[in-house]
Motif scaffolding. Sequence first.
Motif, PDB file in Angstrom:
ATOM      1  N   GLU A  54       0.792  -1.231   0.000  1.00  0.00           N
ATOM      2  CA  GLU A  54       0.000   0.000   0.000  1.00  0.00           C
ATOM      3  C   GLU A  54       0.825   1.281   0.000  1.00  0.00           C
ATOM      4  O   GLU A  54       0.356   2.301  -0.490  1.00  0.00           O
ATOM      5  CB  GLU A  54      -0.971  -0.006   1.193  1.00  0.00           C
ATOM      6  N   THR A  55       2.034   1.239   0.555  1.00  0.00           N
ATOM      7  CA  THR A  55       2.831   2.471   0.639  1.00  0.00           C
ATOM      8  C   THR A  55       4.132   2.414  -0.145  1.00  0.00           C
ATOM      9  O   THR A  55       4.707   3.447  -0.438  1.00  0.00           O
ATOM     10  CB  THR A  55       3.194   2.794   2.104  1.00  0.00           C
ATOM     11  N   GLY A  56       4.628   1.223  -0.410  1.00  0.00           N
ATOM     12  CA  GLY A  56       5.944   1.074  -1.019  1.00  0.00           C
ATOM     13  C   GLY A  56       7.049   0.991   0.012  1.00  0.00           C
ATOM     14  O   GLY A  56       8.161   0.587  -0.290  1.00  0.00           O
ATOM     15  N   LEU A  78      -0.482   8.654  -0.830  1.00  0.00           N
ATOM     16  CA  LEU A  78       0.249   8.729   0.430  1.00  0.00           C
ATOM     17  C   LEU A  78       0.240  10.160   0.968  1.00  0.00           C
ATOM     18  O   LEU A  78       0.368  11.115   0.206  1.00  0.00           O
ATOM     19  CB  LEU A  78       1.700   8.283   0.252  1.00  0.00           C
ATOM     20  N   LEU A  79       0.111  10.262   2.287  1.00  0.00           N
ATOM     21  CA  LEU A  79       0.174  11.553   2.967  1.00  0.00           C
ATOM     22  C   LEU A  79       1.190  11.448   4.091  1.00  0.00           C
ATOM     23  O   LEU A  79       1.113  10.527   4.902  1.00  0.00           O
ATOM     24  CB  LEU A  79      -1.177  11.925   3.577  1.00  0.00           C
ATOM     25  N   GLU A  80       2.127  12.364   4.152  1.00  0.00           N
ATOM     26  CA  GLU A  80       3.093  12.408   5.252  1.00  0.00           C
ATOM     27  C   GLU A  80       2.783  13.639   6.088  1.00  0.00           C
ATOM     28  O   GLU A  80       2.824  14.760   5.576  1.00  0.00           O
ATOM     29  CB  GLU A  80       4.523  12.465   4.718  1.00  0.00           C
ATOM     30  N   VAL A  81       2.438  13.416   7.355  1.00  0.00           N
ATOM     31  CA  VAL A  81       2.067  14.525   8.235  1.00  0.00           C
ATOM     32  C   VAL A  81       2.706  14.328   9.604  1.00  0.00           C
ATOM     33  O   VAL A  81       3.059  13.207   9.980  1.00  0.00           O
ATOM     34  CB  VAL A  81       0.528  14.665   8.390  1.00  0.00           C
ATOM     35  N   SER A  82       2.809  15.397  10.351  1.00  0.00           N
ATOM     36  CA  SER A  82       3.315  15.285  11.716  1.00  0.00           C
ATOM     37  C   SER A  82       2.270  14.577  12.580  1.00  0.00           C
ATOM     38  O   SER A  82       1.077  14.572  12.259  1.00  0.00           O
ATOM     39  CB  SER A  82       3.616  16.670  12.301  1.00  0.00           C
TER      40      SER A  82
END
Length: 178
Positions: free
Chosen positions: A92-94, A140-144
């Motif tokens: 799902e994310t790699g 994909l979302l990268e968040v704090s």
Amino acid sequence: MREKKLYSRKIYKGRILTLFKDSVELEDGRNTTREIVIHTDAVCILPVKDDNVILIKQFRYPLSNNIIEIPAGIIERGEDPCSAARRELKEETGYVSNNMQKIISFYSSPGFTNEKLHFFIARDIVPGKQELDTDEDIELLEVSLNKSIDMIIKGDIVDAKTIIALYTYRYMLEINRI
């Protein structure tokens, strides 16, 4: 407290779930009906990258909407939960994790299903190429971590397993358990 099964009728059998309609006798002698979903156990993974978490956004047909959640998927026959978590994370994310830690297991909605989710935190993640199923489209979302908690409060994250994972991770950080 107990309920006695009087009769069980299989309504549907699919790849990951089976639906039963059961007649049961309650402890006080009254009869009622229970609709039960027997579901394959699953894994859910919170990928952690530095001080951020990786979330996914995908369309969920039953909701007719895109939602933000953590990677997750069923445990295949003969597969252990950690192997399933590694596989789902990659698909799902790699990402591949060199530090996968099982945190807790919980039931998603025990009023009607036996589905058990095994929650893992994936750290020391290395990016790669997603290996999505043919029917998946995942962003994909990268968040704090703080932003992800704000997203829960604002109603941007409504998925129960994701809420459990984020709050559990935050709590574990606060008490220095991770």
